[in-house]
Design a protein around this motif. Structure first.
Motif, PDB file in Angstrom:
ATOM      1  N   MET A  30       0.835  -1.204   0.000  1.00 44.55           N
ATOM      2  CA  MET A  30       0.000   0.000   0.000  1.00 44.55           C
ATOM      3  C   MET A  30       0.870   1.255   0.000  1.00 44.55           C
ATOM      4  O   MET A  30       0.568   2.234  -0.693  1.00 44.55           O
ATOM      5  CB  MET A  30      -0.928   0.000   1.211  1.00 44.55           C
ATOM      6  N   GLY A  31       1.944   1.203   0.783  1.00 41.44           N
ATOM      7  CA  GLY A  31       2.852   2.351   0.844  1.00 41.44           C
ATOM      8  C   GLY A  31       3.523   2.619  -0.484  1.00 41.44           C
ATOM      9  O   GLY A  31       3.629   3.769  -0.930  1.00 41.44           O
ATOM     10  N   MET A  32       3.988   1.556  -1.147  1.00 46.67           N
ATOM     11  CA  MET A  32       4.653   1.730  -2.442  1.00 46.67           C
ATOM     12  C   MET A  32       3.667   2.255  -3.492  1.00 46.67           C
ATOM     13  O   MET A  32       4.020   3.082  -4.323  1.00 46.67           O
ATOM     14  CB  MET A  32       5.283   0.417  -2.915  1.00 46.67           C
ATOM     15  N   TYR A  33       2.430   1.787  -3.429  1.00 45.20           N
ATOM     16  CA  TYR A  33       1.414   2.302  -4.342  1.00 45.20           C
ATOM     17  C   TYR A  33       1.219   3.798  -4.114  1.00 45.20           C
ATOM     18  O   TYR A  33       1.176   4.584  -5.057  1.00 45.20           O
ATOM     19  CB  TYR A  33       0.093   1.549  -4.155  1.00 45.20           C
ATOM     20  N   ALA A  34       1.113   4.197  -2.847  1.00 50.44           N
ATOM     21  CA  ALA A  34       0.925   5.617  -2.528  1.00 50.44           C
ATOM     22  C   ALA A  34       2.137   6.441  -2.967  1.00 50.44           C
ATOM     23  O   ALA A  34       1.991   7.561  -3.456  1.00 50.44           O
ATOM     24  CB  ALA A  34       0.679   5.792  -1.031  1.00 50.44           C
ATOM     25  N   ILE A  35       3.320   5.864  -2.807  1.00 51.26           N
ATOM     26  CA  ILE A  35       4.538   6.579  -3.216  1.00 51.26           C
ATOM     27  C   ILE A  35       4.564   6.742  -4.737  1.00 51.26           C
ATOM     28  O   ILE A  35       4.808   7.838  -5.251  1.00 51.26           O
ATOM     29  CB  ILE A  35       5.793   5.825  -2.724  1.00 51.26           C
TER      30      ILE A  35
END
Length: 182
Positions: A30-35
């Protein structure tokens, strides 16, 4: 028992591996998607706060699920509970029992519980079936090491240890991609 197992026994719940991999893995995805979508991170402060929140959330899950354990070595028994570590030389261990979780009974009748193998209502009803194998391994280690003459006359101690390298690693897992995205 193999020679390697004779030297060191580590007891963890099988679900600990699942929690340690799945929850931080889901946070990472989820974090990588947001980044990558640049949906959240627009400044250096955003990148650092985002990394701190996700990194330290993963760190706390790692502390609870993986770092908390019971280790048996020739030197003694080590009960890691979150940030608190109990170091118990074998000559101080009276017994390791299954009563409302796995408990270490010391020679002065002090009882040390384990965060990883603590009691529960469901476990009390079912008799803790998932704790039986780790209990047998720890009791076998007690039988092997209790009177082997290898331990030195050390006292038991309880201390707080903060695994700062792990905390930094979890932070950097999110910080590096966040900062590269800027």
């Amino acid at each position: 028992m193999s020679e390697r197992e004779k030297k060191r026994v580590v007891a963890r719940k099988p679900v600990a591996l699942v929690l340690t991999v799945l929850v931080p893995g889901a946070l990472a995805l989820m974090g990588m998607y947001a980044i990558l979508e640049a949906a959240i991170i627009r400044s250096l402060a955003d990148a650092l706060v985002f990394s701190l929140i996700l990194g330290e959330s993963s760190f706390v899950i790692w502390l609870l699920a993986w770092h908390s354990k019971i280790r048996a070595t020739p030197r003694g028994l080590f009960v890691d509970n979150f940030l608190v570590v109990h170091e118990i030389p074998w000559h101080h261990v009276k017994d390791i029992v299954l009563e409302n979780g796995i408990l270490v009974v010391l020679d002065d009748d002090t009882v040390i519980g384990s965060l990883q193998f603590g009691g529960s209502v469901l476990g009390g009803i079912t008799g803790y079936p998932t704790f039986r194998r780790p209990l047998r391994r720890l009791q076998q280690a007690l039988a092997n090491y209790k009177d082997n003459g290898e331990h030195e006359a050390r006292e038991k101690k309880t201390c707080v240890r903060f695994p700062w390298i792990a905390a930094l690693a979890w932070f950097l897992l999110y910080a590096i991609p966040s900062l590269l995205q800027l």
